[in-house]
Each structure stands twice: as C-alpha cells, then as structure tokens.
Motif scaffolding. Structure first.
Motif: not given
Length: 298
Positions: A68-70, A186-192, A196-197, A290-297
């Motif tokens: 649900f969160y994802r 996923l087109e709304k997200f950055s490539i990294p 991750i998604q 990439l770590e920043n993207d992980i911490s963001h999502i």
C-alpha cells in the motif's frame, strides 16, 4: 519499514524457542500444542503458542502495508508523506493489532473441552505417549460426534480466513495496479529513482512469496483438514509439527531477497567484504547520489 519487517521475522523465529509449538491432525480435528509440559506454567505456555501464532498474521499484514505504501509513493507523493511522524507509528502498530486479533481467536475459540479431549485422548497417547490433560493445547474441531457444527471453533476458522484473505486481497490489488501502471508513472521520476522503484517492487514480490511459500502453504493442509465433512469418511492421523521447520527459512529468505534485488544493498555488502573502498563508490554513474534517492523514497 524494511528494518521493522526484518526484525519481526527474526523475533517470530526466535519466539518459537519459547513457545515450542507442535501440531497433530486427526480426523476432523487439529490439536495445536506446546512441548513445554511443565504443569506450573501450563497457562503461560498456552499464551506463548497463541502469541506465536499471532505473528503468523502480523507478517502478512505488514507486507500488505508495504504494498500500500509503495502504491502511494508511485501514484501520490503527497499521500505517501502521511506515513511520516505520528502516522508512521500508527501504521507500524497495525500489524500488532492484527496479530492480537488472531491470537485472541486462537485463545478464546479453541480452548479444549471434555468432548474434544476425549476425542483425541487415545490418539495423543498412541503417538506421543502423553496424557492430553498435561499438555498446553488448543483444539480446532469444527464438528461434533454427530456431525453438527461447533460454532466456537467455526469462529476461529472464520477469523483466520478473513484476516489472511483480506490482506492478500490488498497485496494482489496493489501489486496489479503497480504492475500495469508502473511504466507510465515512473516517467515522473529521475532515472536513479526509476531504477530503485523497479527494484523495490521486485523485492516486494519476493517478500510476498516468502511467507506464501514458508508460512501460508505449509499451514493450509493443517488448518483445512479439520473442515473435511465427516460424511466423506476420510481418516487422517498426521504428526504435522515438522512443517513448522519450514517457517525458520522465512526470515533469511526475506533479507536475502532485498540484498539480491536492490543494487545499493549489494554494493554495501561488497564494500564490507572488499579490502579497499573505491572513492566514487557512493556516486551513481549518472552523477546523482543514489543514496539520496533511496532516503527520499523509503
């Protein structure tokens, strides 16, 4: 949520050493009992196996929360932020509520009585050389000797079916929505973040497979065999406690799934086992951390 879920699986596995659960299936009945037979702690042993069984459903409910969160992360970033702070604590407590409901259904609906004890007395004595009265036990016996329904035990089966079925419906619904809409969203997200998604979605699928293979499927023959109508005259005598050994495979399976699928986790593991650490090991080839993207999502 990943850490919390992994800790839940480990605690579930470790608590088995306290509860020492075992099971025996006999025609029209299931006896769920503890191998702790010290008469001074018979009630505590009953509570222990009831609590242990509750963790069974808490794991399924927590997976449904992650799906649900994802979904919220993928389709509504603002809605996903509602998981922060106090709401996150509430959501983390939700699996404990589900576990308590299931454990309570075991404890209150499956208490042994004279009829069920007498029905299983010789079977338990023959298989385990034990007096049934000395064993901390719960007995699921949906039919009496005349074939009439025992509604208290039926209440247990109905509760378990609802709790497990509802959360699997959430998992399937959210999983199908993400599968069929992921490419567009996923087109709304950055490539990294796209990578991750996708990786986390695959890891969630594997996480769902873990309890399905090692918790649900082994439990199906145990829980469903008492529901076979007596009119079919199917004779059963199974020492089914050994199936619980499969449950111990689940905690490492869950952790390994994330370590294999999510690239950044593999990088961290390789760092731990490598002698030197590359200077640019924390930078993604695209130039984005990439770590920043992980911490963001996450």
């Amino acid at each position: 949520m990943v850490i919390y879920f992994a800790a839940t699986g480990i605690f579930f596995s470790a608590f088995e050493l306290v509860a020492r659960p075992f099971a025996h299936n006999y025609t029209g009945a299931l006896m769920f009992f503890s191998l702790n037979t010290d008469q001074r702690f018979i009630i505590l042993s009953q509570l222990a196996i009831a609590i242990w069984s509750g963790f069974f459903t808490s794991i399924i409910s927590f997976i449904s929360i992650q799906f649900f969160y994802r979904c919220l992360c993928l389709f509504g970033g603002e809605a996903a932020r509602k998981f922060d702070r106090l709401p996150s604590i509430i959501w983390m407590g939700y699996p404990l509520v589900i576990a308590s409901m299931y454990a309570a259904s075991v404890y209150f609906f499956c208490q042994p009585d004279e009829d069920s004890d007498e029905y299983l007395r010789n079977e338990i004595l023959r298989n385990y050389n034990m007096d049934i009265k000395t064993i901390p036990r719960f007995i699921m016996r949906p039919y009496d000797i005349n074939g009439d329904l025992r509604w208290r035990n039926i209440g247990y089966f109905a509760t378990g079916l609802f709790l497990i079925g509802f959360h699997y419906l959430v998992i399937i619904y959210c999983g199908l929505i993400m599968h069929f809409n992921m490419k567009h969203e996923l087109e709304k997200f950055s490539i990294p973040q796209r990578k991750i998604q996708r990786q986390i979605f695959k890891a969630l699928i594997l996480q769902c497979m873990g309890p399905t293979l090692f918790l649900i499927l082994p439990a199906v023959p145990l829980l469903m065999s008492p529901l076979i109508p007596p009119s079919l005259h199917i004779q059963i005598s199974w020492q089914t406690g050994w199936l619980y050994s499969l449950i111990q495979i689940f905690p490492p399976f869950d952790s390994i799934a994330f370590m294999i699928v999510v690239v950044e986790y593999r990088r961290v593991i390789k760092k731990q086992f490598s002698r030197g650490t590359p200077k640019n090991s924390s930078i993604h080839p695209s130039g984005t951390g990439l770590e920043n993207d992980i911490s963001h999502i996450m």
